[in-house]
Design an enzyme around this catalytic site. Structure first.
Site, PDB file in Angstrom:
ATOM      1  N   TYR A 482       0.862  -1.259  -0.080  1.00  0.00           N
ATOM      2  CA  TYR A 482       0.124   0.002  -0.147  1.00  0.00           C
ATOM      3  C   TYR A 482       0.847   1.063   0.170  1.00  0.00           C
ATOM      4  O   TYR A 482       0.753   1.904   1.190  1.00  0.00           O
ATOM      5  CB  TYR A 482      -1.010  -0.050   1.252  1.00  0.00           C
ATOM      6  CG  TYR A 482      -1.890  -1.024   1.257  1.00  0.00           C
ATOM      7  CD1 TYR A 482      -2.390  -1.689   0.045  1.00  0.00           C
ATOM      8  CD2 TYR A 482      -2.684  -1.273   2.455  1.00  0.00           C
ATOM      9  CE1 TYR A 482      -3.362  -2.624   0.015  1.00  0.00           C
ATOM     10  CE2 TYR A 482      -3.719  -2.412   2.473  1.00  0.00           C
ATOM     11  CZ  TYR A 482      -4.160  -3.096   1.179  1.00  0.00           C
ATOM     12  OH  TYR A 482      -4.858  -4.038   1.139  1.00  0.00           O
ATOM     13  N   ARG A 483       1.549   1.073  -1.143  1.00  0.00           N
ATOM     14  CA  ARG A 483       2.669   2.454  -1.000  1.00  0.00           C
ATOM     15  C   ARG A 483       2.149   3.536  -0.703  1.00  0.00           C
ATOM     16  O   ARG A 483       1.000   4.134  -1.433  1.00  0.00           O
ATOM     17  CB  ARG A 483       3.473   2.145  -2.625  1.00  0.00           C
ATOM     18  CG  ARG A 483       4.838   2.908  -2.390  1.00  0.00           C
ATOM     19  CD  ARG A 483       5.621   3.108  -3.324  1.00  0.00           C
ATOM     20  NE  ARG A 483       5.792   1.576  -4.174  1.00  0.00           N
ATOM     21  CZ  ARG A 483       6.786   1.112  -3.919  1.00  0.00           C
ATOM     22  NH1 ARG A 483       7.597   1.020  -2.831  1.00  0.00           N
ATOM     23  NH2 ARG A 483       6.994  -0.115  -4.353  1.00  0.00           N
TER      24      ARG A 483
END
Ligand SMILES: Cc1cc2nc3c(=O)[nH]c(=O)nc-3n(C[C@H](O)[C@H](O)[C@H](O)COP(=O)(O)OP(=O)(O)OC[C@H]3O[C@@H](n4cnc5c(N)ncnc54)[C@H](O)[C@@H]3O)c2cc1C
Ligand SMILES: *[C@@H]1O[C@H](CO)[C@@H](O)[C@H](O)[C@H]1NC(C)=O
Ligand SMILES: *[C@@H]1O[C@H](CO)[C@@H](O)[C@H](O)[C@H]1NC(C)=O
Ligand SMILES: *[C@@H]1O[C@H](CO)[C@@H](O)[C@H](O)[C@H]1NC(C)=O
Length: 545
Positions: A482-483
């Site tokens: 979930y950059r």
């Protein structure tokens, strides 16, 4: 060659020039990056390219170029006019093309980005905000899947999606599965590099926990398998984040057993129906302790209740077993939810995948083979948290208040425990293990890019600040898949990247970050594979690059 159909004059000249590069003399006057690249590719491999199907530039045909660029790109925020665009897109059709791409971009000094499924939250697989020019190597034509039930394993190429992988497994066996993501359009190449979790995680761990071997092309263009790359690099690629160590061509994964029948349910409550947050508080106490065959996620959404805004809380369950057994488990462990037989639906494992992918219930499982995601494309911003202590009712009430401020907000709580707690923190780079009760995914999206875009991003940052007292701390952990560039980012060629990266690196990887840096320094000291959040090598070995 793919020059069969008649083309308008301009394109013909362009293609003719390329044709000459390939089959007659090479015009030395050509300065275009693409021509240099093609020339180099041709020298490095003996494979011929169908140029019109493998190379895409906006100069040749902007419509087609944009179509290819946008095809799998998930976040509209990174497709706006102001975002930098790749000089060209190359779609390799053979593994040797990927090797040649690396050798040639190195030789020509062109920055390279690699894309498998295009789901990167911050668009890092198709946009570089720190280097121009850059090119995009898109692996979507490398999507072979070979399932070997007898060996209990699958070789799957990077460009295949999770949906295709699940389908191909189920095609061969009803009692085999694989524990990767819920979403069915994810590229297996990028997905597993960050860990990769889904409905089977409490029983079998992450996809990255179930990898047996891999094929990777390193910074020298060498194709390596597990034995050739060694255990350090093999460790790093299973959770250390995408595009830091090389280009994964394929993963060999271990199949896991699934029963012929699984049971799913969704129960939705409004705030008013769970006044005092009795059900939600109970969920926090038991969700990570329930039997490993059961996963119950909680999804929060804003809804309207006769004109007033409220939050609905959906409990979405999947159980590896039949209805009757599930009812007993729930009666004992979570009677407050009031699950009834009628709430439950029995189906095969592969059928349970379809609604997870966003397809309407009852869609045939063949939809899993369609390359296009059924999810609408929108502008979005997301964040993650790991929760280690129960959030008190007062904290929840403040969270609900914040949620109703934003129409398209979605929160998902995913329980840990089970297998996730049994795997040591340093087994692979993904460190969020024992002691984690659940993970929070914060998400907001919007359909029009205007002045309000900033408001949405501000809102999610405020919610994230609000949640700080309830989240893990020192470091406040985050999921690399979930950059989130709010956590920090590399600057172009800065020797200080290594120091700054300790902060965001610690959040994603805890103590494993130091080992990742050591391995990066060993395998890619010149930092060929780099992006806004790639693992930096130690500065004394960057050779002045
Ligand atoms: C709608 C949606 C649903 C999601 N659901 C889940 C979920 O259920 N579970 C979960 O764990 N995650 C989920 N994710 C997050 C997802 O796992 C990550 O975004 C993942 O990185 C996607 O991989 P990709 O190949 O599709 O993306 P890409 O954007 O192609 O790649 C992601 C990163 O990896 C790099 N990369 C890509 N291919 C390679 C390769 N072959 N070798 C080396 N590096 C590579 C890219 O350069 C980029 O940095 C979801 C994301 C979205 C947008
Ligand atoms: C680009 O491709 C599209 C679709 O094939 C075609 O309709 C269009 O005419 C092309 N444009 C140019 C400038 O070649
Ligand atoms: C909506 O909110 C108003 C003002 O707070 C309140 O008076 C009303 O009862 C609410 N309506 C419903 C259906 O909850
Ligand atoms: C997980 O941590 C708890 C204490 O926080 C400990 O009691 C338990 O033994 C640990 N489990 C494993 C498998 O390490």
């Amino acid at each position: 060659m793919g020059i069969s159909k008649p083309l308008p004059t301009i394109s013909c000249i362009w293609l003719l020039a390329l044709y000459m590069i390939f089959y007659t003399i090479i015009p030395t006057s050509s300065t275009s990056l693409q021509n240099g690249f093609i020339k180099c590719l041709h020298r490095s491999t003996n494979v011929h390219f169908q140029l019109d199907k493998t190379f895409f530039t906006s100069k040749r045909n902007a419509t087609i170029f944009n179509e290819v660029l946008e095809s799998t790109a998930q976040n509209q925020r990174y497709l706006t006019k102001s975002m930098p665009k790749p000089e060209f897109i190359f779609k390799p059709v053979h593994e040797s093309h990927v090797q040649a791409s690396i050798i040639c971009s190195k030789k020509l000094g062109i920055h390279l980005r690699v894309r498998s499924g295009g789901h990167d939250y911050e668009g890092l697989s198709y946009v570089s905000q720190i280097e121009t020019p850059f090119i995009l190597i898109d692996l979507s034509k490398l999507r072979q899947i070979s399932v070997d039930i007898e060996d209990n394993s699958v070789w799957v190429q990077a460009g295949a999606t999770t949906g295709e992988l699940y389908y191909r497994i189920a095609e061969k066996s009803k009692i085999h599965g694989f524990p990767a993501g819920y979403c069915t359009s994810l590229g297996i190449g990028g997905h597993i590099t960050g860990g990769a979790y889904g409905a089977l995680m409490r029983k079998f761990g992450l996809a990255a926990d179930n990898v047996l071997d891999a094929k990777i092309v390193d910074a020298n263009g060498e194709l390596l398998d597990r034995t050739a790359m060694g255990e350090d690099l093999f460790w790093a690629i299973r959770g250390g984040g995408g595009a830091s160590f090389g280009i994964i061509l394929a993963w060999k994964i271990k199949l896991v057993p699934v029963p012929e029948t699984v049971t799913v349910f969704t129960i939705t409550k409004t705030l008013e129906q769970d006044a005092g947050t009795k059900i939600l508080s109970k969920w926090q106490r038991i969700a990570d302790n329930l039997v490993e065959e059961l996963i119950i996620r909680v999804l929060f959404r804003v809804a309207r209740n006769s004109g007033n805004k409220t939050v609905t809380t959906s409990y979405i369950g999947q159980f590896l077993g039949e209805k009757g057994t599930l009812m007993e488990v729930m009666k004992k462990g979570f009677p407050e939810l009031g699950l009834t037989h009628d709430d439950c639906t029995q189906m095969s494992w592969i059928e349970s995948i379809v609604p997870n992918g966003g397809f309407p219930t009852g869609s045939p499982i063949e939809v899993l083979l369609q390359a296009k995601s059924p999810l609408p494309k929108f502008y979005f911003k997301a964040k993650s948290d790991f929760i280690k202590e129960h959030i008190p009712t007062l904290g929840l009430k403040g969270m609900f208040k914040k949620l109703v401020e934003e129409d398209a907000s979605v929160l998902v709580w995913t329980p840990y425990g089970g297998m996730m707690s049994k795997i040591p923190e340093s087994e692979i780079p993904f460190p969020h293990r024992n002691g984690t009760i659940f993970k929070i995914h914060y998400f907001t999206s919007w359909l029009v890019n205007d002045k309000s875009s900033k408001k949405h991003i501000k809102w999610i940052r405020e919610l994230y600040s609000y949640m700080m007292p309830y989240a893990s701390s020192n470091p406040r952990q985050a999921y690399v898949n979930y950059r989130d560039l709010d956590l920090g980012k590399n600057k172009k060629n800065s020797k200080k990247n290594y120091i700054k990266a300790q902060i965001w690196g610690g959040k994603y990887f805890k103590n494993n970050f130091n080992r990742l840096v050591k391995i990066k320094t060993k395998v890619d000291p010149e930092n060929f594979f780099r992006h806004e959040q790639s693992i930096p090598p130690l500065p004394f070995s960057t050779l002045g690059s």
